[in-house]
Design a protein around this motif. Structure first.
Motif, short mmCIF file in Angstrom:
data_model
loop_
_atom_site.label_atom_id
_atom_site.label_comp_id
_atom_site.label_asym_id
_atom_site.label_seq_id
_atom_site.Cartn_x
_atom_site.Cartn_y
_atom_site.Cartn_z
N MET A 19 2.67 -8.16 19.29
CA MET A 19 2.25 -7.93 18.25
C MET A 19 2.07 -6.76 17.57
SD MET A 19 -2.61 -8.30 17.93
CE MET A 19 -2.84 -6.39 17.19
N SER A 20 2.57 -7.04 15.76
CA SER A 20 3.07 -6.16 15.09
C SER A 20 1.47 -4.81 14.32
CB SER A 20 4.40 -6.16 14.38
OG SER A 20 2.94 -7.40 13.19
N SER A 21 2.12 -3.73 14.30
CA SER A 21 0.95 -2.76 13.81
C SER A 21 1.12 -3.08 12.17
CB SER A 21 1.63 -1.31 14.01
OG SER A 21 2.36 -1.40 13.57
N SER A 22 -0.26 -2.34 11.73
CA SER A 22 -0.10 -2.41 9.83
C SER A 22 -0.09 -1.08 9.64
CB SER A 22 -1.10 -3.25 9.65
OG SER A 22 -2.79 -2.76 9.90
N VAL A 23 -0.04 -1.10 8.42
CA VAL A 23 0.01 0.28 7.76
C VAL A 23 -0.88 0.54 6.24
CG1 VAL A 23 1.96 0.01 6.91
CG2 VAL A 23 1.29 2.15 7.12
N THR A 24 -1.91 0.88 6.42
CA THR A 24 -2.74 1.17 4.74
C THR A 24 -2.10 1.48 4.10
OG1 THR A 24 -4.86 1.16 6.14
CG2 THR A 24 -4.93 1.23 3.60
N VAL A 25 -1.78 1.17 2.49
CA VAL A 25 -0.78 1.77 1.87
C VAL A 25 -0.87 1.19 0.10
CG1 VAL A 25 1.69 1.19 0.32
CG2 VAL A 25 1.52 0.63 2.53
N THR A 26 -1.68 2.91 -0.25
CA THR A 26 -2.19 2.46 -1.54
C THR A 26 -1.12 2.19 -2.79
OG1 THR A 26 -3.77 3.90 -0.57
CG2 THR A 26 -3.50 4.42 -2.99
N THR A 27 -1.70 1.57 -3.97
CA THR A 27 -0.47 1.82 -4.90
C THR A 27 -1.29 2.31 -5.91
OG1 THR A 27 0.59 -0.34 -3.55
CG2 THR A 27 0.76 0.19 -5.81
N TRP A 28 -0.53 3.03 -7.33
CA TRP A 28 -0.99 3.60 -8.31
C TRP A 28 -0.53 3.22 -9.24
CZ3 TRP A 28 0.48 6.91 -4.10
CH2 TRP A 28 -1.03 7.35 -3.41
N TYR A 29 -0.92 2.31 -10.56
CA TYR A 29 -0.45 1.99 -11.65
C TYR A 29 -0.57 2.76 -12.57
CZ TYR A 29 -0.18 -2.33 -8.85
OH TYR A 29 -0.06 -3.24 -7.81
N LEU A 30 0.07 3.29 -13.61
CA LEU A 30 0.44 4.37 -14.22
C LEU A 30 1.14 3.53 -15.84
CD1 LEU A 30 1.25 5.82 -11.22
CD2 LEU A 30 0.26 7.29 -12.87
N THR A 74 -5.25 -0.73 -2.83
CA THR A 74 -5.44 -0.65 -1.31
C THR A 74 -4.91 -1.86 -0.34
OG1 THR A 74 -6.35 1.56 -1.56
CG2 THR A 74 -6.23 0.41 0.93
N ALA A 75 -3.73 -1.83 0.39
CA ALA A 75 -3.91 -3.06 1.24
C ALA A 75 -2.96 -2.32 2.59
CB ALA A 75 -2.74 -4.34 0.54
N GLU A 76 -3.37 -3.68 3.34
CA GLU A 76 -2.40 -3.64 4.55
C GLU A 76 -1.56 -3.89 4.38
OE1 GLU A 76 -3.74 -1.94 7.94
OE2 GLU A 76 -4.80 -1.27 6.06
N GLU A 77 0.02 -3.65 5.31
CA GLU A 77 0.89 -4.32 5.05
C GLU A 77 1.84 -4.56 6.69
OE1 GLU A 77 3.70 -2.28 1.90
OE2 GLU A 77 2.57 -3.07 0.11
N PRO A 78 2.65 -5.30 7.00
CA PRO A 78 3.05 -4.49 8.23
C PRO A 78 3.56 -3.61 8.59
CG PRO A 78 3.70 -6.91 7.39
CD PRO A 78 3.47 -5.94 6.45
N GLY A 79 3.76 -2.91 9.33
CA GLY A 79 4.47 -1.78 9.57
C GLY A 79 6.14 -2.40 10.26
N THR A 80 6.97 -1.41 9.02
CA THR A 80 7.93 -1.96 9.14
C THR A 80 8.82 -1.07 8.98
OG1 THR A 80 8.60 -1.87 6.60
CG2 THR A 80 7.95 -4.15 8.14
N PRO A 81 9.39 -0.06 9.79
CA PRO A 81 10.55 1.04 10.44
C PRO A 81 11.09 1.26 8.50
CG PRO A 81 11.81 -0.27 11.32
CD PRO A 81 10.42 -1.40 10.97
#
Length: 191
Positions: free
Chosen positions: A1-12, A175-182
């Motif tokens: 099972m792969s871990s996920s990471v929370t990613v925040t994206t800002w639009y400017l 904010t979204a959860e994305e697969p944790g990838t190196p």
């Protein structure tokens, strides 16, 4: 099972050329040369993409074949501007104008060994000024009325602040959860 990471994206965005706040020249007086890559080169663009984005998980173009790179780079209103420090590519900004007078800063960043030298503010200032001058210079494209960019929590630690210091205003945050990838690195195993 792969871990996920929370990613925040800002639009400017900027909605007027007067919004741009140019960066001060580097303290050491060494102003990098910034030059347009006028000849579309998938090899050079892919080099810049992997060298700048390799440690911050830029992966969306890694599987693009040569023909897709060429097709994108040859589109009217797509420009790549490269900063050089001592003759060596230090980073780049890629602009894409749309027909409606909107220009996206598609990619912007520095190769890791050039970060922290005040090159980014200079490159972003020149690239944003060009974005304001871009769309009306290409046949069929309306004059620029808006320049926008997005950055995320996976990008470099100074990215969001640099955009804000150049006069970009936040207009959306997601904010979204994305697969944790190196990070892929500029070549396999680099990081």
């Amino acid at each position: 099972m792969s871990s996920s990471v929370t990613v925040t994206t800002w639009y400017l965005e900027q909605t007027s050329a007067a919004d741009l706040v140019p960066a001060a020249a580097p303290a050491d007086g060494r102003v990098p040369r910034v030059e347009r890559a006028e000849i579309p080169s998938p090899e050079f663009s892919r080099f810049l993409y992997t060298a700048v984005g390799g440690d911050v998980t830029w992966t969306d173009r890694l599987d693009w074949p040569y023909a897709r790179w060429r097709e994108f780079l040859e589109r009217p209103g797509v420009e790549t501007w490269v900063a050089y420090d001592g003759g060596t590519p230090a980073g780049y900004i890629e602009l894409e104008a749309q027909e409606d007078g909107v220009v996206e800063i598609v990619y912007f960043g520095l190769i890791p060994s050039f970060r922290g030298r005040r090159i980014g503010g200079h490159l972003l200032s020149l690239g944003t000024a060009r974005a304001w001058d871009l769309a009306g210079r290409w046949p069929g494209l309306a004059p620029t009325r808006r320049v926008w960019v997005h950055t995320c929590s996976k990008d470099g630690p100074y990215a969001l602040d640099n955009y804000r210091r150049r006069g970009f205003r936040l207009y959306d945050t997601r904010t979204a959860e994305e697969p944790g990838t190196p990070p892929p690195g500029p070549w396999p195993g680099a990081f």
